[in-house]
Design an enzyme around this catalytic site. Structure first.
Site, PDB file in Angstrom:
ATOM      1  N   ASN A 150      44.877  10.130  -1.742  1.00  0.00           N
ATOM      2  CA  ASN A 150      46.201  10.837  -1.287  1.00  0.00           C
ATOM      3  C   ASN A 150      45.811  12.196  -1.692  1.00  0.00           C
ATOM      4  O   ASN A 150      46.432  13.150  -0.869  1.00  0.00           O
ATOM      5  CB  ASN A 150      47.203  10.408  -2.139  1.00  0.00           C
ATOM      6  CG  ASN A 150      47.767   8.929  -1.645  1.00  0.00           C
ATOM      7  OD1 ASN A 150      48.249   8.245  -2.695  1.00  0.00           O
ATOM      8  ND2 ASN A 150      47.563   8.653  -0.399  1.00  0.00           N
TER       9      ASN A 150
ATOM     10  N   ARG B 157      56.491   2.112  -3.379  1.00  0.00           N
ATOM     11  CA  ARG B 157      55.336   2.379  -2.961  1.00  0.00           C
ATOM     12  C   ARG B 157      54.111   2.948  -4.217  1.00  0.00           C
ATOM     13  O   ARG B 157      54.896   3.335  -5.077  1.00  0.00           O
ATOM     14  CB  ARG B 157      55.489   3.811  -1.945  1.00  0.00           C
ATOM     15  CG  ARG B 157      54.146   4.269  -1.290  1.00  0.00           C
ATOM     16  CD  ARG B 157      54.234   5.419  -0.685  1.00  0.00           C
ATOM     17  NE  ARG B 157      52.384   5.849  -0.095  1.00  0.00           N
ATOM     18  CZ  ARG B 157      52.368   7.078   0.165  1.00  0.00           C
ATOM     19  NH1 ARG B 157      53.023   7.938  -0.165  1.00  0.00           N
ATOM     20  NH2 ARG B 157      50.756   7.322   0.465  1.00  0.00           N
ATOM     21  N   HIS B 158      53.024   2.465  -3.998  1.00  0.00           N
ATOM     22  CA  HIS B 158      52.327   2.905  -5.175  1.00  0.00           C
ATOM     23  C   HIS B 158      52.331   4.313  -5.592  1.00  0.00           C
ATOM     24  O   HIS B 158      52.422   5.389  -4.746  1.00  0.00           O
ATOM     25  CB  HIS B 158      50.551   2.433  -4.842  1.00  0.00           C
ATOM     26  CG  HIS B 158      50.161   3.160  -3.571  1.00  0.00           C
ATOM     27  ND1 HIS B 158      49.856   4.429  -3.955  1.00  0.00           N
ATOM     28  CD2 HIS B 158      50.020   2.859  -2.453  1.00  0.00           C
ATOM     29  CE1 HIS B 158      49.165   4.864  -2.463  1.00  0.00           C
ATOM     30  NE2 HIS B 158      49.357   3.887  -1.706  1.00  0.00           N
TER      31      HIS B 158
ATOM     32  N   GLU C 196      47.919  -2.245   2.748  1.00  0.00           N
ATOM     33  CA  GLU C 196      48.221  -1.195   3.555  1.00  0.00           C
ATOM     34  C   GLU C 196      47.658  -1.586   4.934  1.00  0.00           C
ATOM     35  O   GLU C 196      46.952  -2.493   5.384  1.00  0.00           O
ATOM     36  CB  GLU C 196      47.835   0.168   3.167  1.00  0.00           C
ATOM     37  CG  GLU C 196      48.160   1.186   3.955  1.00  0.00           C
ATOM     38  CD  GLU C 196      49.617   1.641   4.397  1.00  0.00           C
ATOM     39  OE1 GLU C 196      50.114   0.860   4.898  1.00  0.00           O
ATOM     40  OE2 GLU C 196      49.983   2.726   4.004  1.00  0.00           O
TER      41      GLU C 196
END
Length: 483
Positions: A274, A267-268, A348
């Site tokens: 975020n 996952r990035h 995503e």
């Protein structure tokens, strides 16, 4: 409804066989069968004709007996809690349910013809293949609704991808994909969940042991995803397997005997989006990494370099935050970033009209109820469901996995693919390969820069690690670093 006295179900116990999943035994990698069958039920026990048998995980055999009378039971399915569903073939047609220890049945699903085959999936949906009406219908067995929905076929005989001609045996896997033995078309059709057009995985011209299929009538999958077909007019049972694969594999759940392919999902790192936890991010492809995200990616790169991790393929989402993460990691590992293959297929999940909005304003009580009911089939307005994300990701990954398997066999070593992508896509892909219950997909935790790995080998699909972010314990908070 009073007890139906014109039919019987015989239960026979056979010796314990290897079996790990519901009605799906797990065999050795190179199984063999005795060419001579052994009788376990003779005509004087079982009546005039047998169209269907059912074997539970504890190896109890259920047989619906056809005798002389009008309301004939011609197919049967027994659930994990021992509820018995029986299709009554004589008019009036019905599917009757017998709960454990019941002395009479109740009507479970209205049908307008005899069901050649029944099936209950992991989400308690009942399926019926209407052989004479050229369709497969379904209805939930939960609640009071008795409505049915056509999920395969049109009701008219035909050979196009959305039609069936005399469908017989059916099987529904943990991904809710429907397999149909399409008798009069001499083919096996696969319908992915929510798709009305089927994929032919065994066709009428495909030769199996010198003979093509001639009215396939039964179908099942074992615990490793191999297919078994009863081929009616050829008087045989045929099967796919590591030695003799009779149909093209549409899923890497079915693996070659000598290949080993490791999928490493990353996952990035933390993005600027975020940091705003109350906002729905969605795809937001232009979002950059935060300062903390840069530090997370550096730690991930150092970890993989220290572990001397080797990868053969490098795949990445086209989103900037995923590309930045990959670039940082590969540079630390002294890997040429030009090897990175970027694709929109690894983006995503799109949240459609909800992207950029406050979560609380979108997740109303009604919406939460829909999410609880639909699981990975739920989508935001003009957005994608997790099932749609899963499909585009798998369609992209499968050719690389097939190529990696061939390379693994040729070079006699494990082939590794690293994939820089997003949390929801990783959840969807893990659910697909592990065939887990879809209602639990959202519970798969995915931290920024976490590592999740699965191994595809002769034993099937193995979960190696999930959400491993151990490298992040070496992060030094900015406040402490300044002091």
């Amino acid at each position: 409804m009073p007890p139906i006295g014109i039919w019987i179900i015989i239960q026979l116990m056979i010796s314990k066989m290897a079996g790990e999943s519901f009605n799906q035994p797990k065999f050795s990698s190179l199984p063999t069968w005795n060419p001579n069958a052994t009788y376990f039920a003779a005509g004087n026990i079982s009546g005039n004709a047998i169209y269907n048998i059912f074997i539970t995980t504890d190896n109890t055999i259920y047989i619906p007996l056809l005798d002389c009378c009008s309301r004939l039971p011609n197919s049967i399915f027994v659930t994990s809690n021992n509820d018995i569903y029986v299709s009554i073939g004589g008019s009036p047609y019905s599917i009757d349910a017998w709960t454990l220890n019941a002395t009479s049945s109740i009507s479970s699903m209205p049908v307008d013809g005899p069901c050649f085959s029944l099936f209950v999936d992991i989400e308690d949906n009942l399926y019926c293949s209407l052989n004479t009406l050229h369709k497969v219908v379904t209805s939930s067995i939960i609640g009071s609704t008795n409505s049915t929905t056509i999920i395969a076929g049109t009701g008219n005989a035909g050979s196009s991808s959305d039609m069936l001609d005399g469908p017989r045996g059916i099987f529904i896997d943990r991904n809710l994909s429907l397999y149909v033995a399409d008798c009069n078309n001499n083919r096996i059709q696969l319908f992915y969940f929510g798709q009305s057009n089927g994929i032919t995985i065994v066709n009428s011209t495909e030769v199996i042991r010198l003979t093509p299929l001639n009215c396939p009538s039964g179908i099942t999958l074992d615990a490793d995803g191999y297919l078994y077909i009863t081929d009616r007019y050829n008087n045989r049972v045929v099967a796919s397997g590591p030695n003799e694969l009779l149909y093209k594999k549409h899923s890497s759940i079915m693996t070659d005997v000598t290949s080993r392919v490791r999928l490493c999902f990353i996952r990035h790192a933390q993005s600027e989006a975020n940091l705003i936890s109350h906002t729905i991010c969605g795809q937001n492809n232009s979002c950059l990494l935060s300062p903390l995200g840069h530090e997370q990616a550096i730690l991930l790169g150092k970890r993989l370099k220290y572990q001397n991790a080797k990868f053969d393929y490098f795949l990445c989402s086209t989103a900037i935050r995923a590309k930045q993460t990959a670039d940082i990691v590969l540079k630390i590992m002294n890997i040429d970033t030009s090897k990175l293959i970027t694709t929109a297929a690894l983006l995503e999940q799109s949240q459609g009209n909800w992207e950029g909005l406050n979560r609380q304003s979108c997740y109303t009580e009604d919406i939460r109820e829909q999410m609880d009911k639909l699981h990975i089939e739920f989508s935001a307005p003009n957005g994608e469901s997790l099932r749609m994300v899963q499909k585009r990701a798998i369609d992209f990954l499968e050719p690389y996995i097939d190529q990696a398997k061939k390379q693994s066999i040729e070079e006699n070593r494990e082939i590794s693919i690293i994939i820089f992508t997003h949390g929801n896509l990783i959840r969807a892909v893990l659910q697909y390969y592990l065939q887990s219950n879809t209602k639990y997909t959202w519970l798969i935790k995915q931290e920024n820069t976490s590592i999740s790995e699965i191994l595809l080998d002769q034993f099937g699909t193995s979960l190696v690690k999930v959400n491993d972010s151990g490298h992040l314990v070496f992060l030094i908070p900015e406040s402490i670093e300044k002091s």
